[in-house]
Structure formats: C-alpha cells, structure tokens
Design an enzyme around this catalytic site. Structure first.
Site, PDB file in Angstrom:
ATOM      1  N   GLU A 151     -41.649 -27.595 -17.434  1.00  0.00           N
ATOM      2  CA  GLU A 151     -41.058 -26.393 -18.061  1.00  0.00           C
ATOM      3  C   GLU A 151     -41.523 -26.290 -19.516  1.00  0.00           C
ATOM      4  O   GLU A 151     -41.662 -27.317 -20.178  1.00  0.00           O
ATOM      5  CB  GLU A 151     -39.522 -26.502 -18.029  1.00  0.00           C
ATOM      6  CG  GLU A 151     -38.975 -26.401 -16.631  1.00  0.00           C
ATOM      7  CD  GLU A 151     -37.455 -26.538 -16.582  1.00  0.00           C
ATOM      8  OE1 GLU A 151     -36.803 -26.462 -17.644  1.00  0.00           O
ATOM      9  OE2 GLU A 151     -36.923 -26.704 -15.466  1.00  0.00           O
ATOM     10  N   HIS A 155     -34.146 -21.826 -16.154  1.00  0.00           N
ATOM     11  CA  HIS A 155     -33.239 -22.976 -16.346  1.00  0.00           C
ATOM     12  C   HIS A 155     -31.905 -22.521 -16.958  1.00  0.00           C
ATOM     13  O   HIS A 155     -31.526 -22.958 -18.054  1.00  0.00           O
ATOM     14  CB  HIS A 155     -33.910 -24.047 -17.215  1.00  0.00           C
ATOM     15  CG  HIS A 155     -33.333 -25.420 -17.005  1.00  0.00           C
ATOM     16  ND1 HIS A 155     -34.075 -26.571 -17.087  1.00  0.00           N
ATOM     17  CD2 HIS A 155     -32.066 -25.828 -16.719  1.00  0.00           C
ATOM     18  CE1 HIS A 155     -33.287 -27.620 -16.872  1.00  0.00           C
ATOM     19  NE2 HIS A 155     -32.063 -27.179 -16.646  1.00  0.00           N
ATOM     20  N   ARG A 166     -33.908 -30.477 -10.419  1.00  0.00           N
ATOM     21  CA  ARG A 166     -35.032 -30.689 -11.326  1.00  0.00           C
ATOM     22  C   ARG A 166     -36.326 -30.322 -10.599  1.00  0.00           C
ATOM     23  O   ARG A 166     -36.505 -30.653  -9.408  1.00  0.00           O
ATOM     24  CB  ARG A 166     -35.113 -32.153 -11.788  1.00  0.00           C
ATOM     25  CG  ARG A 166     -34.117 -32.539 -12.866  1.00  0.00           C
ATOM     26  CD  ARG A 166     -34.379 -31.856 -14.217  1.00  0.00           C
ATOM     27  NE  ARG A 166     -33.410 -32.226 -15.237  1.00  0.00           N
ATOM     28  CZ  ARG A 166     -32.326 -31.509 -15.570  1.00  0.00           C
ATOM     29  NH1 ARG A 166     -32.068 -30.377 -14.958  1.00  0.00           N
ATOM     30  NH2 ARG A 166     -31.532 -31.921 -16.538  1.00  0.00           N
TER      31      ARG A 166
HETATM   32  P1  NAP Z   1     -23.945 -36.167  -9.608  1.00  0.00           P
HETATM   33  O1  NAP Z   1     -22.494 -35.832  -9.526  1.00  0.00           O
HETATM   34  O2  NAP Z   1     -24.339 -37.529 -10.033  1.00  0.00           O
HETATM   35  O3  NAP Z   1     -24.597 -35.810  -8.195  1.00  0.00           O
HETATM   36  C1  NAP Z   1     -25.876 -36.218  -7.815  1.00  0.00           C
HETATM   37  C2  NAP Z   1     -25.846 -36.553  -6.350  1.00  0.00           C
HETATM   38  O4  NAP Z   1     -27.166 -36.889  -5.914  1.00  0.00           O
HETATM   39  C3  NAP Z   1     -24.932 -37.738  -6.028  1.00  0.00           C
HETATM   40  O5  NAP Z   1     -24.134 -37.384  -4.924  1.00  0.00           O
HETATM   41  C4  NAP Z   1     -25.912 -38.839  -5.649  1.00  0.00           C
HETATM   42  O6  NAP Z   1     -25.279 -39.647  -4.678  1.00  0.00           O
HETATM   43  C5  NAP Z   1     -27.070 -38.042  -5.064  1.00  0.00           C
HETATM   44  N1  NAP Z   1     -28.339 -38.770  -5.057  1.00  0.00           N
HETATM   45  C6  NAP Z   1     -28.825 -39.639  -5.981  1.00  0.00           C
HETATM   46  N2  NAP Z   1     -30.009 -40.114  -5.581  1.00  0.00           N
HETATM   47  C7  NAP Z   1     -30.264 -39.542  -4.380  1.00  0.00           C
HETATM   48  C8  NAP Z   1     -31.331 -39.653  -3.460  1.00  0.00           C
HETATM   49  N3  NAP Z   1     -32.361 -40.476  -3.684  1.00  0.00           N
HETATM   50  N4  NAP Z   1     -31.258 -38.933  -2.334  1.00  0.00           N
HETATM   51  C9  NAP Z   1     -30.207 -38.136  -2.072  1.00  0.00           C
HETATM   52  N5  NAP Z   1     -29.167 -37.996  -2.899  1.00  0.00           N
HETATM   53  C10 NAP Z   1     -29.200 -38.683  -4.055  1.00  0.00           C
HETATM   54  O7  NAP Z   1     -24.691 -35.172 -10.623  1.00  0.00           O
HETATM   55  P2  NAP Z   1     -24.370 -33.620 -10.898  1.00  0.00           P
HETATM   56  O8  NAP Z   1     -23.515 -33.488 -12.081  1.00  0.00           O
HETATM   57  O9  NAP Z   1     -23.963 -32.979  -9.623  1.00  0.00           O
HETATM   58  O10 NAP Z   1     -25.847 -33.131 -11.310  1.00  0.00           O
HETATM   59  C11 NAP Z   1     -26.908 -33.213 -10.397  1.00  0.00           C
HETATM   60  C12 NAP Z   1     -28.234 -32.865 -11.043  1.00  0.00           C
HETATM   61  O11 NAP Z   1     -28.293 -31.462 -11.292  1.00  0.00           O
HETATM   62  C13 NAP Z   1     -28.465 -33.489 -12.427  1.00  0.00           C
HETATM   63  O12 NAP Z   1     -29.006 -34.788 -12.321  1.00  0.00           O
HETATM   64  C14 NAP Z   1     -29.429 -32.515 -13.088  1.00  0.00           C
HETATM   65  O13 NAP Z   1     -30.754 -32.958 -12.888  1.00  0.00           O
HETATM   66  C15 NAP Z   1     -29.200 -31.210 -12.344  1.00  0.00           C
HETATM   67  N6  NAP Z   1     -28.611 -30.176 -13.198  1.00  0.00           N
HETATM   68  C16 NAP Z   1     -29.296 -29.018 -13.424  1.00  0.00           C
HETATM   69  C17 NAP Z   1     -28.742 -28.021 -14.207  1.00  0.00           C
HETATM   70  C18 NAP Z   1     -29.453 -26.734 -14.462  1.00  0.00           C
HETATM   71  O14 NAP Z   1     -29.327 -26.209 -15.554  1.00  0.00           O
HETATM   72  N7  NAP Z   1     -30.156 -26.196 -13.497  1.00  0.00           N
HETATM   73  C19 NAP Z   1     -27.465 -28.197 -14.764  1.00  0.00           C
HETATM   74  C20 NAP Z   1     -26.788 -29.386 -14.494  1.00  0.00           C
HETATM   75  C21 NAP Z   1     -27.377 -30.369 -13.724  1.00  0.00           C
HETATM   76  P3  NAP Z   1     -25.592 -41.175  -4.487  1.00  0.00           P
HETATM   77  O15 NAP Z   1     -25.929 -41.732  -5.848  1.00  0.00           O
HETATM   78  O16 NAP Z   1     -24.334 -41.697  -3.883  1.00  0.00           O
HETATM   79  O17 NAP Z   1     -26.732 -41.179  -3.535  1.00  0.00           O
END
Ligand code: NAP
Length: 319
Positions: free
Chosen positions: A268, A286, A239
């Site tokens: 955005e 995006h 993000r």
């Molecule tokens: P996920 O499986 O929940 O992974 C997020 C990771 O971030 C988890 O390992 C979490 O671990 C970690 N995290 C949370 N808070 C943190 C912090 N303060 N410092 C360091 N690490 C932290 O989610 P995902 O499915 O991989 O998606 C991740 C993100 O990608 C989404 O939230 C979204 O914003 C973004 N995204 C973008 C697109 C795009 O179109 N560009 C598409 C999909 C997703 P812990 O909670 O154990 O710390």
C-alpha cells in the site's frame, strides 16, 4: 525532570493529540512522510516511546538501531505485521497495539464490501456518474443477494466474529477456518473447518480476518481460488499480503471469481495496477477503522500503552 519524549509518525485525531501534548513532550512526524529506516531513526532520536501507524514499517534493521532510550513501540492499529516483534522483544522494547476498539468499524467495512461486490454497487455508481445510465432495465447490473449464501470466514477472531454476526442478520450461513475451534461459533451456528481447503468448495463468499503472518502470507492463491465454486466472491479487510494479487486478478478476469471487495493491499498505497480496470473489483483505501469514534479510541489506547510502559509497567494492550 523533563517530561518523556514521544515520537509520533503521523498526525492523530484532535482528542489524541491533546492528550499526548498534556502528558508528554511530543515530536510530531508528518503525514506526507514515507518512513524508510533513516527517517524512522531520525524521528526516534532521543525518544522514550515511538507511536507508529499501520503503514509505518519498523523492521529488525530499524529496531537494532533504535536509541536505548526507546522503551515501547506503540502502534495505532491492531495489526502488528509492520513491526518485527521478535526483534523488539530481543532488545527489551515493548510493543503495544489497539485491539477491540476497531472491531465494529472493520466488520462494517467487510459487509459494505460484500454488499457492494455482490450488488455491483461500484459499477452502478460509475455508470451514473459517467452519464451512461439509460434507465431501468430488467437485466441491468444483476448481482446476487447475500441471504441463503454461505460465508467462509478465515480467522474467527474479534473482527471475523463481528462480520459473521452481521452476515447472519443478512440471512447468510457461516463457515469458518481458524487454527482451532472458537466457542462463539456455537451461537453463530458456524461450521468449523480445520482445513481451509475443505471449506472453500462449501462457501459462496470468502472473507479474510486473520493476521498477516508467515503462515497466512499468500494464503489466497490460484490453487485455493480454484477450490471456490464458480461465481464466488472474495473479501479482504485483513492484510493484502494474504492474497497473491496476480492469481486473484486472473480469477476475476476469467470470471471464476465473480467479484472481489478489497480494503487492503500488498505494498500500500501502490496496489497492483491489474485491479484498477477490473469492473468486478470494489477497491477501498484501507478504510476499515476509519470512523471518528474508532480512530479516537485507537489513539487513546495507543497512548495508554505508552503511559503504562513509561510508568514502569507492561503495555495495557501488549503484543
Ligand atoms: P484477532 O481477534 O486476533 O483475530 C484473528 C483471528 O485469526 C483469530 O481468530 C486467530 O485465531 C486467527 N488466525 C491466526 N492465525 C491464523 C491462521 N494461520 N489461519 C487461520 N486463522 C488464523 O484479531 P482482529 O482484531 O479480529 O483483527 C484481525 C486482523 O484484521 C488484524 O490482524 C489486522 O491485520 C486486520 N485489520 C484490518 C483493518 C482494516 O483497516 N482493514 C482494521 C483492523 C484490523 P487463532 O490464533 O486461534 O488461530
């Protein structure tokens, strides 16, 4: 009894629209609409469920005024930073998202950005299209390759791990920072850093995969960019709010950061104009989840969440 009414902010892939029309009465929003509070509330009037997309804000002020008929806010995204979840919970409104189905598509875009930034693909394409390419030169547009470099992942969750797996296939070493160590890191031979600042000097590429939360807002700032080695690359498919744009633009201008690959931006689609003239910034609109397969799967998952709640259960993919 009439079918439940679902209010949908944007047009969806055909398979999802067909399914929604089969299950519910649907009030379709409009892709050209910018959903301020008034428009969101007008759309939600009398609805049983609200289906929103990643760019449609549902802040506490909107949630407070949603009609009592709304039982679930289902978002066509895994990210939920555009919805005030606490406010929704306080009103007894469920929130559902679409985890898992966009993992591979988004990790592909992270690698695409990494390759494009490191091999200067945007500059090369612009050169060819401008008719300015004068032929092969031994010193033309030299970039850097991925193999042997260390990739630092912030947030080794679903997308972070999928990105790390791809990067390993390119010969990269993996380091990561999350709030706690992740078991999968072992198969990736990924080195854990409990403190992000300790990881930064050790990596040549930094890639963000954490959700946008109060903790991760502005995570990449001038101080942290200075901790990266000179010539490092910054990739963001998470993000935009996790990066201080002015600081990244200054580091890209000075050359301390050699290149950035960005898919997401604060505010955005009105990204910081400072990026637009930077040759060393690769900028995508995006596109993380934008494959036909993924977008259909996201829509079906968002619909599953609505069906579950309207049948009296929690969402299948609840937040
Ligand atoms: P996920 O499986 O929940 O992974 C997020 C990771 O971030 C988890 O390992 C979490 O671990 C970690 N995290 C949370 N808070 C943190 C912090 N303060 N410092 C360091 N690490 C932290 O989610 P995902 O499915 O991989 O998606 C991740 C993100 O990608 C989404 O939230 C979204 O914003 C973004 N995204 C973008 C697109 C795009 O179109 N560009 C598409 C999909 C997703 P812990 O909670 O154990 O710390």
């Amino acid at each position: 009894m009439p079918l439940p009414l679902v209010a949908v902010t944007r047009r969806l892939p055909a398979a999802c629209e067909t399914r929604l029309d089969a299950l519910f009465r649907v009030r379709w929003g409009d892709d050209a609409t910018d959903y301020d509070a008034a428009r969101m509330l007008a759309l939600a009037e009398g609805a049983d469920a609200l289906l929103v997309s990643a760019g449609d804000p549902v802040p506490a002020a909107v949630i407070a005024k949603l009609p009592a008929s709304v039982k679930v806010i289902s978002t066509f995204s895994v990210g939920t930073d555009h919805i005030d979840i606490k406010a929704a919970k306080a009103r007894g409104i469920y929130v559902g998202n679409t985890p898992g189905v966009l993992t591979d598509a988004t990790a592909d875009i992270a690698l695409l950005l990494m390759l494009a930034a490191m091999r200067r693909a945007g500059e090369g394409e612009r050169l060819v299209r401008a008719g300015k390419w004068t032929g092969w030169r031994p010193t033309q547009l030299m970039g850097t390759h991925l193999s042997g470099k260390t990739l630092g992942i912030v947030g080794l969750g679903r997308i972070g791990a999928a990105t790390a797996r791809r990067a390993k296939a390119f010969g990269m070493n993996i380091a990561y920072h999350s709030r706690r160590p992740v078991p999968e890191a072992e198969t990736l031979q990924a080195r854990y850093f409990a403190n992000l600042d300790d990881m930064l000097p050790q990596v040549q590429v930094l890639s963000l995969h954490c959700p946008l939360t109060p903790e991760t807002k502005g995570l990449v700032n001038a101080r942290r960019l200075a901790l990266l080695p000179k010539g490092a690359i910054v990739i963001n498919t998470a993000r935009g709010g996790s990066v201080i744009d002015e600081d990244l633009i200054a580091a890209l201008t000075s050359g301390h950061i050699a290149a950035a690959g960005l898919d997401v931006y604060a505010n955005e689609p009105n990204l910081h104009p400072g990026y637009l003239n930077l040759e060393n910034a690769v900028l995508l609109p995006h596109l993380g989840s934008a494959t036909t397969e993924t977008r259909a799967a996201m829509g079906l998952r968002a619909i599953e969440n609505i069906s579950a709640v309207l049948a009296g259960n929690p969402p299948v993919y609840g937040v």
